[in-house]
Motif scaffolding. Structure first.
Motif, PDB file in Angstrom:
ATOM      1  N   ALA A   1      16.912   0.540  -9.885  1.00  0.00           N
ATOM      2  CA  ALA A   1      15.814  -0.434  -9.803  1.00  0.00           C
ATOM      3  C   ALA A   1      15.341  -0.465  -8.358  1.00  0.00           C
ATOM      4  O   ALA A   1      15.848   0.259  -7.491  1.00  0.00           O
ATOM      5  CB  ALA A   1      16.267  -1.799 -10.287  1.00  0.00           C
ATOM      6  N   ARG A   2      14.362  -1.312  -8.080  1.00  0.00           N
ATOM      7  CA  ARG A   2      13.747  -1.331  -6.757  1.00  0.00           C
ATOM      8  C   ARG A   2      14.760  -1.631  -5.665  1.00  0.00           C
ATOM      9  O   ARG A   2      15.662  -2.457  -5.831  1.00  0.00           O
ATOM     10  CB  ARG A   2      12.607  -2.323  -6.709  1.00  0.00           C
ATOM     11  N   VAL A   3      14.603  -0.945  -4.548  1.00  0.00           N
ATOM     12  CA  VAL A   3      15.465  -1.142  -3.387  1.00  0.00           C
ATOM     13  C   VAL A   3      14.918  -2.324  -2.600  1.00  0.00           C
ATOM     14  O   VAL A   3      13.731  -2.369  -2.264  1.00  0.00           O
ATOM     15  CB  VAL A   3      15.504   0.125  -2.518  1.00  0.00           C
ATOM     16  N   THR A   4      15.782  -3.280  -2.284  1.00  0.00           N
ATOM     17  CA  THR A   4      15.336  -4.537  -1.677  1.00  0.00           C
ATOM     18  C   THR A   4      15.854  -4.771  -0.269  1.00  0.00           C
ATOM     19  O   THR A   4      15.307  -5.607   0.448  1.00  0.00           O
ATOM     20  CB  THR A   4      15.779  -5.706  -2.556  1.00  0.00           C
ATOM     21  N   GLY A   5      16.908  -4.084   0.135  1.00  0.00           N
ATOM     22  CA  GLY A   5      17.480  -4.331   1.456  1.00  0.00           C
ATOM     23  C   GLY A   5      18.121  -3.097   2.035  1.00  0.00           C
ATOM     24  O   GLY A   5      18.679  -2.268   1.297  1.00  0.00           O
TER      25      GLY A   5
ATOM     26  N   ASP B   1       0.807  -1.223   0.000  1.00  0.00           N
ATOM     27  CA  ASP B   1       0.000   0.000   0.000  1.00  0.00           C
ATOM     28  C   ASP B   1       0.837   1.269   0.000  1.00  0.00           C
ATOM     29  O   ASP B   1       0.304   2.369   0.154  1.00  0.00           O
ATOM     30  CB  ASP B   1      -0.967   0.009   1.183  1.00  0.00           C
ATOM     31  N   THR B   2       2.154   1.144  -0.139  1.00  0.00           N
ATOM     32  CA  THR B   2       3.121   2.248  -0.271  1.00  0.00           C
ATOM     33  C   THR B   2       3.263   3.088   1.000  1.00  0.00           C
ATOM     34  O   THR B   2       3.905   4.132   0.965  1.00  0.00           O
ATOM     35  CB  THR B   2       2.765   3.190  -1.447  1.00  0.00           C
ATOM     36  N   ARG B   3       2.735   2.652   2.109  1.00  0.00           N
ATOM     37  CA  ARG B   3       2.822   3.404   3.361  1.00  0.00           C
ATOM     38  C   ARG B   3       3.623   2.629   4.401  1.00  0.00           C
ATOM     39  O   ARG B   3       3.695   1.409   4.368  1.00  0.00           O
ATOM     40  CB  ARG B   3       1.425   3.713   3.913  1.00  0.00           C
TER      41      ARG B   3
ATOM     42  N   ASN C   1       5.604   3.704  -4.697  1.00  0.00           N
ATOM     43  CA  ASN C   1       5.379   2.310  -5.054  1.00  0.00           C
ATOM     44  C   ASN C   1       5.564   1.436  -3.817  1.00  0.00           C
ATOM     45  O   ASN C   1       5.845   1.941  -2.725  1.00  0.00           O
ATOM     46  CB  ASN C   1       6.342   1.877  -6.180  1.00  0.00           C
ATOM     47  N   TRP C   2       5.425   0.115  -3.998  1.00  0.00           N
ATOM     48  CA  TRP C   2       5.542  -0.820  -2.887  1.00  0.00           C
ATOM     49  C   TRP C   2       6.832  -0.590  -2.099  1.00  0.00           C
ATOM     50  O   TRP C   2       7.890  -0.286  -2.658  1.00  0.00           O
ATOM     51  CB  TRP C   2       5.562  -2.260  -3.401  1.00  0.00           C
TER      52      TRP C   2
ATOM     53  N   SER D   1      11.977   1.278  -1.534  1.00  0.00           N
ATOM     54  CA  SER D   1      10.758   1.012  -2.301  1.00  0.00           C
ATOM     55  C   SER D   1      11.058   0.577  -3.722  1.00  0.00           C
ATOM     56  O   SER D   1      12.182   0.719  -4.231  1.00  0.00           O
ATOM     57  CB  SER D   1       9.892   2.281  -2.323  1.00  0.00           C
ATOM     58  N   GLN D   2      10.014   0.084  -4.388  1.00  0.00           N
ATOM     59  CA  GLN D   2      10.105  -0.244  -5.806  1.00  0.00           C
ATOM     60  C   GLN D   2      10.232   0.996  -6.669  1.00  0.00           C
ATOM     61  O   GLN D   2      10.527   0.876  -7.862  1.00  0.00           O
ATOM     62  CB  GLN D   2       8.886  -1.059  -6.233  1.00  0.00           C
TER      63      GLN D   2
END
Length: 730
Positions: free
Chosen positions: A213-217, A87-89, A113-114, A134-135
């Motif tokens: 690209a999306r941040v994952t960690g 929900d991006t929050r 984004n997510w 986030s993505q």
């Protein structure tokens, strides 16, 4: 390390876990794709039960990141839990009063984004920093300031207690941030809320823009009086951020992939950091099941991080394995579409991945080394062909440096390594001249427009150390020497005779014609199709194995039958295959595997009898009907008799025999168990010992050729994605 408790509270996959040690207890929070977040507690002594204290329902959304802060005596052991997801929050939960339940205290909105990563840093017991990734490829940081006096809550401030902290960036602001040191600093107060006996003030600190690209960690890195922020992304890069005067964050360094050929490296999905006496270690992990580790020496003022070797393995079901005849290393293949070779690193006495000969486009099903042929590997995938690979020069050098093996002369036209052309599907040999050319090309000294193989470049580690993940993916392929075509369906099982003269193969089948076993004969260029065995089985042949003298081949099938073939050469690349025996309905259900057993000396025929083809063969078969059966087969007459049977209480999926010890074999079961057994005429089938077990069905059991009659080394692979090595005294 011991398992304390197995918790299975969720109905779908777990997406995030957070653990916090407080002054009172451990607080554990789990998030899942079932849209639930569960909060548990565990005593500090670790000797009690894990207790579920609350469940939070976010239906129809799901949370993908968890972070926990607090827990000190200054806040009476209470914690703040940050949750974020689709929900991006960012949802901040805590207890408004002592003894209460977790409630949503704040909802922070700034990402587009997510959100996939959250991490808390506790600068002091009353000052926290929260980072969110986030993505949308950005990282946002938030500052939490705690005040003991809560008298200001209410009145004019009451509207901010229930509102959302929302800071929206315009496209112009995002672009300006990207052009201005990759950060965007904030200073406004985003909201206040009451937590326990404290007033908490939240301030959005900065937006960090730099990943593609999306941040994952995310992970915070203590650095003296300062603090750094480590981030990973699907762009295959790891950033180490440092806050400058004025609040802006700049990347101190970037490590990881910097473009070029990346094989199957899909990007990093998480990270961790340690600061130890031996230096700081940065760890990232990726979608292909690999760990990436870098280290900076303790006390060094340099920003240079050196790559280190990390134990790795497959990230999907491991379908087969095969030992090299030396017993020094083995190959395994998997549904992750890779073939990998593992050997013992003498300097560390640890088994590590030495090479990745094949990175395929199909799930790999079976493999076998060719004896008496240096390092030649045959693999079978879910396609109609088999592929033959020869080791390149760099592999021999790595074997010598890492495992201390004596290697043959490396002079001549032996390929340096292998690579895949830009639009190709096969590993092509890279010779010495090409190697130098590709090194120069990667350094930019040649015309970038020239059409050649994908550049390989230098190895990241010396040959005395095992290769790191980047080298394994890009620089340890083996040249493909031959493709073997004959089957009309996907190849399911293969076997190579101990002499190396014969290769047998079988494919998935629904008819007797499709189930025919094919035999290939070795020649100077590899293998040549020599004969098709007479049709015996009606369904897929599940396993193939040769006798120690290479004269016979055992096949087991889904049709509950087994058969034994005898191939012989007719000259000029042709062969004749005779059926020695076929046994229908040998078990009540599918026969998953079989193997030849060694006979005691008193039961072996004389030399003259063996030359005449007489004598007895002893085989073992295992089945889904949970039974293990021993059979004696008269070579001359083909008469078959069942001499022993044992019900083990679980479907048996794999078996392998120890050739140097009469009657000794190991079985693998559907639930993951591995049992060492022995057959004697006097006592029948005995269970010797239980070996380390897997979590899911065992697919192959293979003894090392270096095993002896007193000490055996056995390798097993499983659907649980793992390969286990066990050493057992007999």
């Amino acid at each position: 390390m011991a398992l304390l408790q197995n918790i299975k509270p969720h109905t779908k996959s777990v997406t995030a876990i957070g653990v916090k040690k407080t002054c009172k207890e451990y607080v554990i929070t789990t998030a899942s794709a079932d849209s639930l977040v569960r909060v548990y507690t565990l005593p500090l002594t670790l000797d009690g039960e894990v207790t579920e204290v609350q469940t939070l329902d976010f239906s129809p959304q799901m949370m993908e990141a968890v972070a926990i802060a607090g827990g000190s005596e200054e806040v009476d052991g209470e914690v703040l839990i940050a949750l974020a997801g689709v929900d991006t929050r960012v949802h901040v939960y805590g207890k408004k009063e002592k003894g209460g339940t977790f409630e949503r205290l704040r909802r922070l909105k700034s990402h587009k984004n997510w959100i996939q990563a959250l991490s808390f840093h506790e600068a002091s017991p009353t000052s926290f920093f929260l980072a969110s990734g986030s993505q949308d490829a950005t990282i946002h940081t938030w500052k939490f300031s705690l005040q003991k006096d809560s008298s200001t809550v209410g009145g004019a401030s009451s509207s901010t207690v229930h509102g959302g902290a929302k800071v929206e960036l315009t496209e112009e602001e995002v672009l300006a941030a990207a052009l201005d040191s990759m950060t965007f600093a904030f200073s406004s107060v985003s909201g206040r809320f009451q937590w326990h006996s404290h007033l908490v003030e939240i301030q959005q600190d900065a937006a960090l823009i730099g990943h593609e690209a999306r941040v994952t960690g995310l992970a915070w890195v203590p650095e003296g009086d300062d603090v750094l922020l480590l981030s990973t992304s699907m762009d295959r890069a790891m950033f180490l951020w440092q806050q400058q005067e004025g609040g802006a964050w700049d990347p101190q360094l970037r490590i990881g992939e910097m473009g070029g050929s990346t094989g199957n490296i899909a990007g990093f999905i998480g990270c961790s950091v340690t600061s130890e006496e031996k230096g700081r270690h940065l760890l990232a992990y990726s979608h292909n099941g690999a760990f990436h580790l870098w280290r900076k020496e303790a006390g060094s003022s340099s920003t240079l991080y050196q790559p280190l070797t990390v134990t790795g393995g497959h990230f999907k079901e491991v379908t087969s394995l095969a030992w090299h005849q030396s017993g020094e290393y083995f190959a395994s293949v998997s549904k992750d579409q890779t073939a990998r070779i593992f050997g013992c690193w003498k300097a560390q006495s640890a088994w590590v991945e030495i090479a990745r000969p094949q990175v395929h486009g199909y799930d790999l099903q079976d493999c076998a080394f060719v004896p008496n042929c240096g390092n030649r590997l045959v693999s079978a995938a879910e396609e109609k062909t088999m592929r033959v690979f020869d080791a390149p020069k760099t592999y021999y050098e790595r074997c010598h440096g890492v495992m201390g093996m004596e290697v043959p002369s490396l002079e001549g036209d032996l390929p340096i390594t292998a690579n895949v052309p830009p639009l190709g599907l096969s590993n092509k040999a890279v010779l010495g001249g090409q190697w130098e050319e590709e090194q120069n090309r990667e350094k930019g000294s040649l015309d970038e427009g020239r059409d050649s193989v994908v550049p390989v470049g230098d190895f990241s580690t010396p040959f005395s150390d095992p290769p790191v993940e980047e080298d394994l993916v890009q620089r340890t392929l083996w040249p493909e020497m031959q493709k073997l075509y004959a089957h009309g369906n996907d190849v399911f099982s293969i076997a190579v005779s101990p002499s190396g003269e014969w290769l047998a193969s079988a494919a998935k089948a629904t008819s007797s014609a499709q189930a025919a076993v094919r035999f290939w004969m070795e020649d100077k260029d590899g293998y040549r199709h020599a004969a098709v065995a007479p049709a015996v089985h009606d369904l897929t042949v599940t396993s193939l194995s040769f006798s120690s003298d290479s004269r016979f081949c055992l096949a087991t099938g889904r049709d509950r039958s087994f058969s034994i073939y005898s191939p012989s050469s007719l000259g000029r690349g042709k062969a004749e295959v005779k059926v020695v025996v076929t046994k229908a309905k040998a078990h009540k259900r599918i026969i998953w595997a079989g193997d030849f057993l060694s006979l005691p000396a008193e039961e072996e025929g004389t030399e003259g009898e063996e030359k005449k083809g007489s004598g007895v063969m002893r085989i073992v078969t295992v089945s889904r009907d949970s039974t293990v059966k021993i059979w004696d087969v008269q070579v001359q007459s083909g008469e078959t008799s069942e001499v022993a049977s044992l019900n083990v209480g679980d479907a048996v999926t794999a078996v392998g025999s120890l050739k140097c010890a009469p009657g000794v074999f190991a079985i693998g079961k559907e639930k993951g168990g591995v049992t060492l057994c022995k057959y004697t005429k006097a006592r029948g089938i005995e269970t010797l010992t239980e070996l380390p077990q897997h979590g899911r069905a065992v697919k192959k059991v293979r003894f090392s050729p270096s095993s002896s009659a007193s000490l055996a080394v056995v390798a097993t692979c499983s659907d649980d994605h793992s390969v286990l090595l066990s050493s057992v005294s007999l």
